[in-house]
Motif scaffolding. Structure first.
Motif, PDB file in Angstrom:
ATOM      1  N   GLY A 137       0.893  -1.032  -0.027  1.00 14.73           N
ATOM      2  CA  GLY A 137      -0.236   0.166  -0.116  1.00 14.73           C
ATOM      3  C   GLY A 137       0.845   1.287   0.106  1.00 14.73           C
ATOM      4  O   GLY A 137       0.218   2.293  -0.341  1.00 14.73           O
ATOM      5  N   ALA A 138       2.092   1.273   0.482  1.00 19.23           N
ATOM      6  CA  ALA A 138       3.051   2.337   0.539  1.00 19.23           C
ATOM      7  C   ALA A 138       3.980   2.259  -0.667  1.00 19.23           C
ATOM      8  O   ALA A 138       5.227   2.993  -0.323  1.00 19.23           O
ATOM      9  N   LEU A 139       3.990   1.475  -1.361  1.00 22.28           N
ATOM     10  CA  LEU A 139       4.974   1.187  -2.331  1.00 22.28           C
ATOM     11  C   LEU A 139       5.456   2.268  -3.026  1.00 22.28           C
ATOM     12  O   LEU A 139       6.662   2.586  -2.908  1.00 22.28           O
ATOM     13  N   ASP A 140       4.646   3.292  -3.619  1.00 25.71           N
ATOM     14  CA  ASP A 140       5.180   4.437  -4.275  1.00 25.71           C
ATOM     15  C   ASP A 140       6.039   5.399  -3.303  1.00 25.71           C
ATOM     16  O   ASP A 140       7.179   5.990  -3.829  1.00 25.71           O
ATOM     17  N   GLU A 141       5.630   5.445  -2.016  1.00 29.01           N
ATOM     18  CA  GLU A 141       6.188   6.672  -1.167  1.00 29.01           C
ATOM     19  C   GLU A 141       7.392   5.968  -0.778  1.00 29.01           C
ATOM     20  O   GLU A 141       8.665   6.449  -0.689  1.00 29.01           O
TER      21      GLU A 141
ATOM     22  N   GLU B  28      12.669  -3.104  -5.469  1.00 30.08           N
ATOM     23  CA  GLU B  28      13.129  -3.461  -4.086  1.00 30.08           C
ATOM     24  C   GLU B  28      11.820  -3.659  -3.145  1.00 30.08           C
ATOM     25  O   GLU B  28      12.087  -4.637  -2.350  1.00 30.08           O
ATOM     26  N   VAL B  29      11.087  -2.969  -3.139  1.00 31.60           N
ATOM     27  CA  VAL B  29       9.947  -3.000  -2.123  1.00 31.60           C
ATOM     28  C   VAL B  29       9.446  -4.357  -2.623  1.00 31.60           C
ATOM     29  O   VAL B  29       8.726  -4.963  -1.680  1.00 31.60           O
ATOM     30  N   VAL B  30       8.868  -4.505  -3.818  1.00 38.40           N
ATOM     31  CA  VAL B  30       8.365  -5.952  -4.130  1.00 38.40           C
ATOM     32  C   VAL B  30       9.034  -6.953  -3.701  1.00 38.40           C
ATOM     33  O   VAL B  30       8.344  -8.121  -3.370  1.00 38.40           O
ATOM     34  N   ALA B  31      10.224  -6.908  -3.721  1.00 38.57           N
ATOM     35  CA  ALA B  31      10.968  -7.971  -3.148  1.00 38.57           C
ATOM     36  C   ALA B  31      10.830  -8.155  -1.800  1.00 38.57           C
ATOM     37  O   ALA B  31      10.623  -9.286  -1.090  1.00 38.57           O
TER      38      ALA B  31
ATOM     39  N   GLY C 146       9.688   0.913   9.356  1.00 33.78           N
ATOM     40  CA  GLY C 146       9.327   0.642  10.940  1.00 33.78           C
ATOM     41  C   GLY C 146       7.993   1.226  11.213  1.00 33.78           C
ATOM     42  O   GLY C 146       7.081   0.616  11.888  1.00 33.78           O
ATOM     43  N   GLU C 147       7.660   2.491  10.764  1.00 30.81           N
ATOM     44  CA  GLU C 147       6.422   3.175  11.091  1.00 30.81           C
ATOM     45  C   GLU C 147       5.308   2.206  10.587  1.00 30.81           C
ATOM     46  O   GLU C 147       4.354   1.867  11.007  1.00 30.81           O
ATOM     47  N   LEU C 148       5.362   1.794   9.071  1.00 32.56           N
ATOM     48  CA  LEU C 148       4.509   0.987   8.487  1.00 32.56           C
ATOM     49  C   LEU C 148       4.238  -0.560   8.957  1.00 32.56           C
ATOM     50  O   LEU C 148       3.132  -0.767   9.532  1.00 32.56           O
TER      51      LEU C 148
END
Ligand code: NAD
Length: 473
Positions: free
Chosen positions: A70-74, A93-96, A175-177
């Motif tokens: 949900g926060a992929l773009d950010e 990298e986030v998808v990984a 960490g926040e997410l």
């Protein structure tokens, strides 16, 4: 920072530089000694509940994956801003990281029954260790943190994560997410310049240190962790050889070899860092690689068409210049690149060096940057000996038109992972990743990586004794 489920500032901050401009664009908190204690205590308290509910942990890892997506773009924009890589690579990298979370959520951690017969019962289980200290480098700040977080949490541990001060923001954001899903204290993220890393390793609470970084720092971590006899996994540097046999058409393999070496500007532990090619193919391969180096679009990672961003920091640019100067002084020939780009930020032209020999710094050391040496070998024995003549042993590759020949050479290369007609093709959640020799101790990923976050416990139950026969009469 995320400490005990709350967001906290430090008393001081430090500047985070955008490598595409060389200017500070954000401030990150400096964790105080008291805040580190708070994070450790919170992780220890959270451990006692967290370790108990296996199904709950699985469910929460799945939820964490959703929250990161949900926060992929950010998150991706933050990685690009602090580390420099092109936006598409940051998204990958986030998808990984999401893939790793999902893999570990579904992984079964079995109980191994060793004996179950009339003589008794014995089994072996994997128990979590407690609080894990996770320390990461700047080149893949989200993915490499997740290589630690996902298996450590799945096994029932809690974590205090410290990212590199060069790229702290995406880990802080993570960490926040994750804190939106996980109970307070399960994941804590603290930041600050060193000696924060050393303070974490020597802190009495963590039972394990999971470290990714350079060999030099790995040695310091090992020495510091030895005092508390802490478990440790060290994922350290590589100086990976790619061995190109004489039956290969250089033009056909050049794209794959170029990107195996230059992706993320060569700032990958598992990048191809030394290319050994049959003497008869040397010039053709150099020409093919140099053509690709010249055609590569270098610029700020936020621009859509860019293939390579800036280097991670100013020190990296100086190191590349040193390696090139040294190689040219020892007879190498510049086939492409060889200079920093004349613009703000930490840009260095993708560089190919031809006619390089062993004994030159760019071959013997881990360059960790966009300077690729091509080395001609005499015969396959010569190639294998030179590829193996290194303190490093992370990954390696063999390139050949003949699969049997390639397999035979692959079996002789001493590295944690060897690929055929690809390089580091097995960086997946379900395969072990780790270095031989000075490239590391232990492995990450797969069930083997999860095992590093556990201790074994055997439970034994001998068969009940039969009542003794008593003699009568
Ligand atoms: P580094 O060793 O300088 O720093 C790594 C981390 O250790 C950072 O968070 C740093 O702040 C921290 N640190 C520094 N001193 C410490 C100490 N005394 N105790 C504890 N922590 C300390 O590495 P880097 O420059 O950030 O990363 C590049 C290196 O990482 C390269 O050698 C690369 O090959 C390696 N690397 C290895 C892998 C792998 O999986 N094997 C993956 C990525 C990067």
């Amino acid at each position: 920072m995320t400490i005990d489920g709350s967001q906290m500032w430090g008393r001081q901050t430090f500047g985070v530089v955008d490598p595409a401009t060389g200017a500070i664009f954000a401030q990150a908190p400096v964790c105080t000694v008291e805040q580190l204690d708070q994070a450790m205590d919170a992780a220890l308290r959270a451990f006692h509940e967290w370790r108990r509910e296996d199904d709950l942990r699985r469910a929460m890892l799945r939820e964490c994956a959703q929250v990161l997506l949900g926060a992929l773009d950010e998150l991706a924009a933050t990685i690009t801003a602090e580390q420099g890589k092109p936006r598409a690579a940051s998204v990958a990298e986030v998808v990984a990281a999401v893939t790793w979370l999902r893999y570990y959520a579904e992984l079964d951690i079995g109980r191994e029954v060793v004996q179950d017969d009339r003589h008794g019962y014995a089994d072996v289980v994997r128990r979590p260790l407690g609080v894990v200290a996770a320390i990461t480098p700047w080149n893949f700040p989200v993915a490499l943190a997740m290589w630690k977080l996902a298996p450590a949490l799945r096994a029932g541990n809690t974590v205090v994560l410290k990212p590199s001060p060069y790229a702290p923001l995406s880990a802080l954001m993570m960490g926040e997410l994750l804190g939106r899903v996980l109970p307070a204290g399960v994941v804590n993220v603290v930041t600050g310049p060193d000696p924060l890393g050393d303070r974490i390793v020597t802190h009495p609470v963590p039972r394990m240190v999971s470290f990714t970084g350079s060999v030099a720092t790995g040695r310091r971590v090992a020495a510091a962790a030895a005092g508390g006899l802490k478990r440790m996994t060290l994922e350290l540097g590589g100086n990976d050889a790619a061995v190109v046999l004489d039956d290969v058409d250089p033009e056909q393999v050049a794209d794959d070899i170029f990107w195996a070496a230059l992706d993320n500007n060569g700032q990958r532990c598992m990048a191809a860092k030394r290319i050994y090619v049959a003497g008869s193919r040397h010039d053709e391969l150099v020409d093919a690689l140099a053509a690709r180096a010249r055609a590569t679009r270098v610029g700020p990672g936020s621009q859509p068409s860019v293939q390579l961003g800036p280097l991670g920091n100013q020190t990296q640019v100086g190191r590349m210049a040193e390696y090139v100067r040294d190689a040219l002084a020892h007879g190498a020939v510049l086939a492409a690149g060889g200079t920093a780009l004349d613009r703000p930020g930490y840009f260095y032209a993708p560089t190919v060096l031809a006619g390089v020999t062993d004994g030159v710094r760019v071959v013997d050391e881990e360059q960790f940057g966009p300077v690729l040496p091509v080395i001609a070998y005499r015969d396959v024995d010569d190639a294998v000996n030179r590829a193996n003549a290194s303190d490093f042993g992370l990954t390696a590759s063999v390139w050949s038109a003949d699969p049997e020949r390639a397999d035979a050479v692959a079996a002789r290369l001493d590295a944690g992972q060897v690929s055929v007609n690809a390089h580091a093709a097995g960086v997946r959640p379900d395969l072990p990743f780790g270095g031989h020799r000075c490239s590391g101790i232990g492995v990450e990923n797969g069930i083997w990586g999860l095992h590093s976050f556990t201790d074994l416990q055997a439970t034994v139950r001998p068969a009940p004794k039969r009542p003794r026969q008593t003699r009568t009469g």
